[in-house]
Design an enzyme around this catalytic site. Structure first.
Site: not given
Ligand code: NDP
Ligand code: OXD
Length: 309
Positions: A224, A272
């Protein structure tokens, strides 16, 4: 039993053909809907954070919320969510993560950029050491981190895994807690971050912890964005303390145009894409959890709200 899918509308065509057969194969008779006139009658919610649903209170009869994502930081603190929350542990997602991390680790280990970006056509002899001489640390040795650690070990990288709690994992060197982090970073030439985002892990890689890495180390972050203090990372890259950062995840996604990461010569941005939930294997996981719920068995992959993952 009634199952509702809350996700971006473009996910429905992916899931619809797979979900019903998977439930049927698990012996569960299900009515799958995308709208619920009576929320209290919904038994299970299959949920992606891209869905607009934020108020779970009307779903008072719901037995579990099954996340399509592995990371649950966007939902775990939702006060209206009192139902059990299960995160996604999908063999297809894990396989994808292993491939993505291995590829990016090998890129840096082998120094591929030197030969791929060689506009002056220089003959640059000198190859990399063997993987056995390139220590790698994996921060987070859960579902994904452990699979990644095993794949890197299979290529002979000496791997150290760092976790919150102490672990005995056959064949893997592990450390835990804050002192363990210092130890894990001190020898790492490549660091892979596969931690969840929690209050404890936010900015875990900051100016102080980054300073423990040997000069020239590389960071690969598919975990993250908030695990890393952006400014501290940029400063370490600018000084040459770190050789490169390959980043798949960011505090704000999509990464805003003009963010310094986009143009930094020592940063690689990927959007991502490290590992997506794979429909065909994910529906098996969902079906198995619903089967368990209907049989009164404990759910798999339950999120611990107090830990945040
Ligand atoms: P798991 O919950 O299985 O593993 C998490 C690991 O992190 C565990 O080893 C845990 O330690 C460790 N950890 C948690 N908090 C701390 C802490 N404070 N200090 C040290 N270690 C800590 O998660 P997954 O492996 O399934 O997923 C990891 C993350 O990967 C997800 O949360 C998500 O953010 C990210 N992800 C990214 C994707 C992408 O495409 N970029 C795709 C999927 C996931 P312990 O074992 O002691 O509990
Ligand atoms: C996830 C992700 O958490 O895609 O599943 O990041």
């Amino acid at each position: 039993m009634t199952l509702i899918l809350f996700a971006a509308p473009d996910l429905w065509p992916d899931y619809e053909p797979h979900l019903a057969p998977a439930l049927a194969a698990a012996g569960v008779e299900a009515q799958i809907v995308t709208e619920a006139p009576d929320p209290a009658a919904v038994d299970y919610i299959v949920y992606a954070p891209s869905a607009p649903l934020q108020d779970f209170a009307p779903y008072s009869g719901t037995k579990a919320v099954l996340s399509l994502w592995a990371g649950v930081e966007r939902i775990v603190g939702n006060r209206s969510l009192t139902q059990p929350l299960c995160r996604m542990v999908d063999p297809g997602l894990t396989e994808g993560m292993v491939e993505w991390v291995t590829g990016h680790v090998l890129r840096h280990h082998l120094g591929m950029d030197r030969h791929i970006q060689n506009p002056a056509h220089l003959w640059q002899p000198g190859g990399p050491p063997l993987a056995r001489a390139r220590p790698v640390t994996v921060l987070g040795v859960g579902e994904l981190g452990l699979a990644v650690a095993r794949a890197l070990q299979a290529l002979n990288f000496p791997v150290t895994g760092w976790s919150r709690t102490a672990k005995e994992i056959p064949g893997l060197s592990t450390v835990h807690g804050p002192e363990g982090l210092v130890q894990a970073l001190s020898s790492a030439q490549i660091v892979v971050t596969l931690l969840p985002r929690t209050p404890e892990t936010e900015n875990i890689l900051n100016a102080v912890s980054l300073a423990h890495l040997p000069r020239g180390a590389v960071i690969v972050n598919p975990g993250r964005g908030a695990l890393i203090d952006d400014d501290a990372l940029l400063a370490a890259l600018d000084r040459g303390d770190l050789a490169h950062a390959t980043l798949d995840v960011f505090r704000v996604e999509p990464l805003p145009a003009g963010h310094p990461f986009w143009a930094h010569p020592r940063v690689t941005v990927t959007p991502h894409v490290a590992a997506a939930t794979r429909t065909s294997s994910a529906v098996q996981v969902i079906a198995e959890n619903i089967r368990r719920g209907e049989a009164g068995m404990p759910f798999l992959h339950l999120v611990d709200r107090s830990r945040g993952y």
